[in-house]
Structures are given as C-alpha cells and as structure tokens.
Design an enzyme around this catalytic site. Structure first.
Site, PDB file in Angstrom:
ATOM      1  N   ASP A 192       0.835  -1.202   0.000  1.00 13.87           N
ATOM      2  CA  ASP A 192       0.000   0.000   0.000  1.00 13.87           C
ATOM      3  C   ASP A 192       0.877   1.262   0.000  1.00 13.87           C
ATOM      4  OD1 ASP A 192      -2.793   1.015   0.393  1.00 13.87           O
ATOM      5  OD2 ASP A 192      -1.911   1.897   2.192  1.00 13.87           O
ATOM      6  N   GLU A 218       1.807  -0.495  -5.028  1.00 17.12           N
ATOM      7  CA  GLU A 218       0.805   0.525  -5.344  1.00 17.12           C
ATOM      8  C   GLU A 218       1.560   1.853  -5.360  1.00 17.12           C
ATOM      9  OE1 GLU A 218      -3.130   2.945  -3.898  1.00 17.12           O
ATOM     10  OE2 GLU A 218      -1.532   2.448  -2.527  1.00 17.12           O
TER      11      GLU A 218
HETATM   12  C1  GLC Z   1      -4.182   3.068  -0.684  1.00 18.38           C
HETATM   13  C2  GLC Z   1      -5.404   2.212  -0.615  1.00 18.38           C
HETATM   14  C3  GLC Z   1      -6.545   3.081  -0.216  1.00 18.38           C
HETATM   15  C4  GLC Z   1      -6.253   3.668   1.138  1.00 18.38           C
HETATM   16  C5  GLC Z   1      -4.938   4.421   1.137  1.00 18.38           C
HETATM   17  C6  GLC Z   1      -4.472   4.734   2.525  1.00 18.38           C
HETATM   18  O1  GLC Z   1      -4.250   4.007  -1.679  1.00 18.38           O
HETATM   19  O2  GLC Z   1      -5.595   1.569  -1.833  1.00 18.38           O
HETATM   20  O3  GLC Z   1      -7.756   2.386  -0.204  1.00 18.38           O
HETATM   21  O4  GLC Z   1      -7.274   4.544   1.508  1.00 18.38           O
HETATM   22  O5  GLC Z   1      -3.921   3.652   0.542  1.00 18.38           O
HETATM   23  O6  GLC Z   1      -4.029   3.546   3.143  1.00 18.38           O
END
Ligand code: GLC
Length: 567
Positions: free
Chosen positions: A220, A280
C-alpha cells in the site's frame, strides 16, 4: 514496430516466473462474501467462493487488509499486523484459506500497509503517552509546530483525504504540544522509516505471513514511506496531496524507498517458490515506475497510467508504448489494471470520461452523471477487458469487474463511510460506490446472496445495495453465454492456452487511427474499435469478441481476438 516487454523473456510460459504472466483477482474482503451473517464479508466467505474463483480461471488472489483495525479506512488503518480482524475471522481460518487456495491452484497475496498504522496501534498509543524526542515518538513523525507557541503546523502538507496533514496532540501535562504527520486520515499516523525499529518490525511482518505460505504482498502507498529530508513545504499553486500529483511532492517517490525494497526482495528471495511483491505506486511517467521493478526490487507495479486513460485510442496507444519501452530497459513485465477499490468503475469511467488531470477516485470527477449510458459503458468496459488481457505482461481484475458492475450511485449520504466524505467537508462522496457488496444471487434474500444470512436485506449490508443490484448477479450471468462473466471466463481460458499471450512481444498492426490493433505470437491479433464499424482482415478465425460482430464487421466500442491466416 515490435516492442518487447523484457530484454530476454523465456519463450515458454512454463519457464517464466509466474508473476510475469499472472492474472490476479482483487478481493475487497468486506464486500466479497459474508459467511457469518453480519453484513460484512469475511475469510470464510472467501473460502466458500474458491470454486467460483477457480472456474473464473485466475492465477492468484490479492486480499485487501484483513488485520485488526478500527476500520476508519476499512482496514488500511492497521492496529496489529500479525493477526486477523475479529469481524473477518481468525488466524487459523486465514491459514486454512491460504492452504485451500493453493490446493485449488490459486496463489495468495496479502495487502501490507507500511506507510502508516492505525492510531490505535500500540506503538502509536505509546508514542502519545511518551515525551517529545522519546524513542516511542521516533517511530512516527512528530514535530514541534511553527509560529508563537507552536500553534502552526510544521509545514504546508495536505492530507490525501482533505485538510491538513498534521494533527496536534495534547501532552501529558495537559498542554497542546507536538504535531504528528498523517498523509491520509487523522487516524492514520505515518511511520518514520528512518527508524530502525520500524524497518525491523516490517521485516518481521513479512516473514510472519511468508511463513504462513502467502505468495506475496500488495504494498500500500509504496511510493510514500520515505519523506524528503527536512520535510520541506510543497511548492505548488495547489499543495493538495493527490495520489498522482502533477508536480513532484516531498512525500512521494523519494529515492530512499528503493533501499527498503532491496531489503524486502532479499527477504522474499530467502523463501522458496518465487514469492513476490506488487507496488501501489501512483507515480508517472513509466520511467519512474520502472525504478520500482529493477531486478533487485519488486516484481510488479500497477500500471495506473493505463487505468487513467480515457476511452480513446490515442492515449491508450501512447501509454502502452511508453510503459513497454520503459519496462523493456530493465526486463520487467507490465501489470495492467482497469479497476480497483479506489477508482470509479470502468463501466462508468469509460462512458463519462475524465476531467483532465484528476485522479479518478470519485464520480464527481467525471463527466455529468446524468449523461451516463449503462449499455454503452458496459460495452466499452468489456472491450477494455479484452484489450487489457491481450497486452504483454500480467493483469489485475477487481471483484465485480467480471460482472460489469457499475458504480453504485444511490448510496444515501448518511450511509457513506469513506473518510474522504467527511474530510472533504462533504464535497467528495469518496470511493464507496465501487465497494458495494457483490450480488451473487438474483433474488434480494441475503443481500442478493452476499450473506449466508437469508434474512439480511440489501440495505442491511455494510454498504447498502440498490434494489436492482440482482440484475448484475453471478446467478443471472452464470448460464448466459453472452454475459460478461462468461466473457471473462472464456478470455482467461484462451489466454492460458495461447502461448503468445501474457509476457512476450507484441507488434502494432497498421490500421485506422480510431482502432487499436496488435499482433502477438501464434498468429494472434487483438482489434479494439473506438470509431465507426470497420472490416476485419480477410481469412481470420474469431476466438472471442466483447460483443456481437456483424459478419466480418467489428462494431463501435467492441474488441475481438482473432487468429489471422499464416500467409
Ligand atoms: C491506498 C489504498 C486506499 C487507502 C490508502 C491509505 O491508496 O488503496 O484504499 O485509503 O492507501 O491507506
């Protein structure tokens, strides 16, 4: 023009690392399947649907955070990284799910959230009780404020969900004291990755889950953990912290993150079975993504440039070329993605378009919702799926995408749960519309089969389902040969059988500029028509199409996979 996805990918899929070709299915656990009847999805719910996933034909699942959490951001606020949220089940059930997935030939990725924890994590609670400059505070990012009495935040950073990225705490003596950084909600304090204990804790967390058999991790906010030295102000006309910021931000994509991933790769490599991690990382252009995929770093990184393309051939073509060229330099595969739990579903996005330059997290950032045409959006989303699954590399599918679920538009304001809603002072409805529980059955009992509790009404699921949600249900699509579900199943089957699909070279085919057409090994070609109906080449055999063909004519907003003649 021939483009290779890797400097030298082994020609045969069996010889390649599994994650170069894999199709991974994202499970948003809260909304997938509810086995215990409480209106929220859970671990046993996932296990009960393994036959469905096996039939769909995916290679792996990624499960969104299932750890104990106060659920301010639905699990992305983790209170304990080494256990399972009681609402979702137990550690024993999670282990059972991992094993049973493997028995079904499905690999398992879990979500790891290293940029921030929940404010209820013991470390943060300890930090609040401890004094400024203490070792407890050093695990997070605490600073004195600016101005008289430190009344002003330490810098001008804004939180992604809205409002300032700093929160002031009350010290043990009852006085207003230091500030802590939270790039997301107030309840999500950022870790200090300069702190050795934080690094060691996460190394232990990785090992804990690898020991339980997971095949990898989705990381994440993978571009956010390291902040620029001295925490300098954002210098930009609008200091807002968009995930995909138009200019450089001192908290995104700093060089220091790569050192962390080199350490993590060593941990992954110390286990048998090609364990991996997917980033991500909302970074752009593709050359910046490639840095996360260097041979001693991560395996995959979501291709968000692709996800952010409007339904037009030129942007898709440009993004595909740029991605493949950047990744070819380091021999990494691309990971195509069209949907996830943070963006408006492709059915809506491809119909409404995108207001230039904005991340597509919420419907308000798209065209006029009154203009939405479900039929056209569905047609385009289906064609987009065949485009994605024919491109070189791997792909990620988000639950419900295989049902062509549209964005839920009718969630009453009082039922909205995304922290964006409150933090934007009710100007941004947030991401709930793509997170509504899946409809498994046509009948509304058990929230359209989402829940094992038959008496559960659609409006009693944790996010309410609309009255017509059953139209999109698995049950309705199961036996319909033309359903989106069966299109995904067939496409994945063909993809598995075609040696030329997945990782490997592709060649653009010269054609009208309103069409994207490319060839893959084995006389395979994919045509996606964004413009007026067009004639397909002579002497071809249709493998699959996203909609009905008109003889040899490919209609507007339709994609087709064909076998071309070998001459
Ligand atoms: C990422 C996740 C999202 C979350 C954010 C904070 O972008 O995909 O859903 O709100 O991180 O953890």
């Amino acid at each position: 023009m021939t483009i290779l996805t890797s400097s030298q990918p082994p020609a045969s899929r069996a010889e390649r690392l599994w994650w170069r070709d894999a199709v991974t299915y994202q499970i948003y656990i809260r909304s997938f399947a509810d086995a215990n009847g409480d209106g929220k999805g859970d671990v046993e719910g996932i296990r009960s649907r393994l036959p469905y996933l096996k039939k769909l034909g995916i290679d792996a699942i990624w499960i969104t955070p299932w750890y104990p959490s106060p659920q301010i951001d639905h699990g992305y606020d983790v209170a304990d990284y080494l256990n399972i949220e009681p609402d979702y089940g137990t550690l024993a059930q999670a282990e059972h799910l991992i094993n049973e997935s493997h028995e079904n030939g499905i690999r398992v990725l879990v979500d790891i959230v290293p940029n921030h924890s929940s404010d209820l994590h013991t470390w943060f609670q300890d930090a609040l009780k401890a004094a400024p400059e203490s070792p407890e505070r050093d695990r997070y990012i605490f600073r004195d404020g600016k101005g008289p009495n430190g009344d002003l935040p330490p810098n001008n950073w804004q939180a992604v969900f809205g409002g300032p990225a700093w929160e002031r705490v009350v010290e043990a003596d009852g006085k207003r004291g230091q500030w802590y950084l939270h790039l997301f909600a107030v309840e999500q304090p950022d870790f200090n990755w300069e702190n050795q204990e934080v690094r060691e804790h996460f190394a232990d967390i990785l090992r804990f889950w690898l020991d339980r058999g997971v095949d990898g991790f989705r990381i994440d906010v993978a571009h956010g953990m390291v902040k620029a030295a001295g925490l300098p102000d954002v210098i930009a006309p609008d200091p807002k912290a968009e995930m995909l910021a138009p200019e450089n931000r001192p908290f995104w994509d700093q060089d220091g993150v790569h050192e962390i991933y080199r350490e993590w790769r060593k941990i992954l490599n110390s286990y048998p079975g090609d364990r991996m991690a997917v980033a991500e990382a909302w970074v752009s252009p593709a050359s910046r993504i490639a840095r996360y995929l260097r041979p001693d770093e991560l395996a995959n990184s979501f291709n968000f440039d692709f996800l952010s393309c409007p339904w037009e051939p030129a942007p898709f073509k440009k993004m595909i070329e740029r991605s493949l060229e950047a990744l070819a330099e380091i021999g990494a595969p691309s990971s195509w993605v069209l949907n996830n739990h943070d963006v408006v579903r492709s059915v809506d996005r491809f119909d409404l378009g995108l207001i230039a330059g904005r991340a597509n997290t919420t419907l308000e950032r798209h065209g006029d919702p009154k203009e939405f045409n479900l039929e056209r959006g569905t047609k385009r989303a289906r064609a987009g799926a065949l485009l994605m699954l024919a491109l070189p590399g791997g792909a990620y599918i988000y639950q419900g995408e295989e049902l062509a679920l549209p964005e839920a538009r009718d969630i009453p304001e009082e039922r909205l749960t995304d922290p964006r809603w409150a933090l934007s002072e009710h100007t941004d409805r947030g991401r709930d519309g793509c997170r509504v529980p899946l409809p498994w059955k046509a009948d509304s009992a058990g929230a359209f089969g989402f829940s094992e509790k038959d008496g559960l009404k659609p409006e009693e699921a944790w996010l309410p389902q609309s009255a017509d949600w059953g139209i999109f249900s698995v049950e309705n699509q199961e036996d319909d040969p033309d359903s989106t579900l069966n299109m995904y199943r067939s496409a994945l089957k063909i993809r598995r059988a075609e040696e030329g699909l997945g990782d490997g070279p592709m060649t653009w085919i010269e054609t009208d500029e309103s069409v994207l057409a490319f060839a893959r090994a084995g006389n395979f070609a994919c045509y996606v028509n964004f413009g007026a109906p067009m004639d397909l080449p002579a002497n071809h055999q249709v493998l699959i199409s996203s909609g009905p063909l008109d003889g040899k004519v490919l209609p507007t907003d339709t994609a087709v996979w064909i076998r071309t003649s070998s001459e």
